[in-house]
Design a protein around this motif. Structure first.
Motif, short mmCIF file in Angstrom:
data_model
loop_
_atom_site.label_atom_id
_atom_site.label_comp_id
_atom_site.label_asym_id
_atom_site.label_seq_id
_atom_site.Cartn_x
_atom_site.Cartn_y
_atom_site.Cartn_z
N UNK A 189 0.81 -1.20 0.00
CA UNK A 189 0.00 0.00 0.00
C UNK A 189 0.85 1.26 0.00
N UNK A 190 0.62 2.15 -0.97
CA UNK A 190 1.36 3.41 -1.05
C UNK A 190 0.55 4.56 -0.44
N UNK A 191 -0.75 4.34 -0.23
CA UNK A 191 -1.64 5.32 0.39
C UNK A 191 -1.56 6.69 -0.29
N UNK A 192 -1.80 6.76 -1.57
CA UNK A 192 -1.64 8.03 -2.29
C UNK A 192 -2.61 9.12 -1.83
N UNK A 193 -3.85 8.77 -1.52
CA UNK A 193 -4.79 9.79 -1.06
C UNK A 193 -4.39 10.31 0.32
N UNK A 194 -3.86 9.44 1.14
CA UNK A 194 -3.37 9.86 2.45
C UNK A 194 -2.21 10.84 2.29
N UNK A 195 -1.37 10.62 1.28
CA UNK A 195 -0.28 11.55 1.02
C UNK A 195 -0.80 12.94 0.67
N UNK A 196 -1.87 12.99 -0.07
CA UNK A 196 -2.47 14.29 -0.42
C UNK A 196 -2.99 14.98 0.83
N UNK A 197 -3.64 14.22 1.70
CA UNK A 197 -4.15 14.81 2.94
C UNK A 197 -3.01 15.32 3.81
N UNK A 198 -1.87 14.62 3.82
CA UNK A 198 -0.71 15.07 4.60
C UNK A 198 -0.16 16.37 4.02
N UNK A 199 -0.17 16.50 2.71
CA UNK A 199 0.25 17.75 2.10
C UNK A 199 -0.68 18.89 2.52
N UNK A 200 -1.95 18.58 2.63
CA UNK A 200 -2.91 19.58 3.08
C UNK A 200 -2.60 20.04 4.50
N UNK A 201 -2.21 19.12 5.36
CA UNK A 201 -1.84 19.48 6.73
C UNK A 201 -0.64 20.42 6.72
N UNK A 202 0.33 20.13 5.86
CA UNK A 202 1.51 20.98 5.75
C UNK A 202 1.15 22.39 5.28
N UNK A 203 0.05 22.49 4.55
CA UNK A 203 -0.41 23.79 4.04
C UNK A 203 -1.39 24.48 5.00
N UNK A 204 -1.62 23.85 6.17
CA UNK A 204 -2.48 24.46 7.16
C UNK A 204 -3.92 24.00 7.12
N UNK A 205 -4.23 23.02 6.26
CA UNK A 205 -5.59 22.49 6.22
C UNK A 205 -5.78 21.51 7.37
N UNK A 206 -6.83 21.72 8.15
CA UNK A 206 -7.11 20.80 9.25
C UNK A 206 -7.82 19.55 8.74
N UNK A 207 -7.35 18.38 9.15
CA UNK A 207 -8.04 17.15 8.75
C UNK A 207 -9.47 17.15 9.27
N UNK A 208 -10.37 16.57 8.49
CA UNK A 208 -11.76 16.46 8.90
C UNK A 208 -12.10 15.00 9.14
#
Length: 201
Positions: free
Chosen positions: A18-37
């Motif tokens: 598993x490479x978890x590509x969608x999870x990687x996108x969410x992690x990039x969002x966290x780095x940009x200040x987006x709070x996980x929902x």
């Protein structure tokens, strides 16, 4: 005429790396200040989005080179997805016996291609990203039954989630079964399951 609906991942198919590509996108969002929902995973599984569209819809900016790398990882992951041998055998046995067979799965849009590559002859494919809901919502079970052109009472469903593949379908009016490949459940493999249904028909 009877039908059988299978869950996909953990039941008919398996991911080896598993490479978890969608999870990687969410992690990039966290780095940009987006709070996980809390509903991020559900949103990704109930909309027909690839990686780029998912990032755009979630307000996450990804540089082209990084997006290309994550896409390559997703493509590699999809290539490594394989069918369980007992899944292939079960589907073959049921179809030869005259059963209609479908898959019903909670998953993000890109993963559907792997299921259809490995199981191209099914009578129906019901995905959360198309139905707009995830199991155990009754709407996705109804979608699968509609694609089989069968009433729920004529359908069995099997998968590796007690909540989504046994309890939910049973409450909906189907007969649900829990597949536990490594535990103490009486149902450990799909070939035996298929032979049991054929014998009961």
């Amino acid at each position: 005429m009877r039908g059988v609906i299978f869950d996909a991942f953990g039941t008919l198919v398996q991911i080896h790396e598993g490479r978890h590509p969608f999870r990687q996108i969410l992690k990039l969002g966290i780095e940009q200040g987006r709070r996980p929902r809390a509903d991020d995973a559900k949103v990704l599984m109930t909309n027909p989005w690839g990686l780029a569209e998912a990032a755009r819809q979630l307000g996450i900016t990804i540089k082209p080179g990084i997006l290309e790398t994550i896409q390559d990882q997703l493509d590699a992951e999809l290539e490594l997805i394989s069918a369980y041998p007992d899944g292939l055998e079960a589907v073959s046995l049921l179809q030869e016996a005259g059963f209609k067979v479908a898959v019903c799965s909670n998953l993000a849009q890109p993963y559907a291609a792997a299921i259809e590559r490995l199981y191209p002859s099914l009578d129906g494919y019901s995905y959360s990203f198309e139905a707009g809901v995830v199991k155990p919502d009754f709407k996705i079970y109804q979608d699968a039954c509609t694609k089989l052109a069968l009433q729920p009472v004529m359908v069995d469903m099997v998968g590796d989630s007690q909540r989504c593949d046994q309890a939910g379908p049973t409450e909906f009016g189907m007969r649900g079964w829990y597949l536990d490949r490594v535990g103490e459940s009486s149902l450990k493999d799909l070939e035996s399951f298929a032979k049991m249904l054929v014998a009961m028909s």
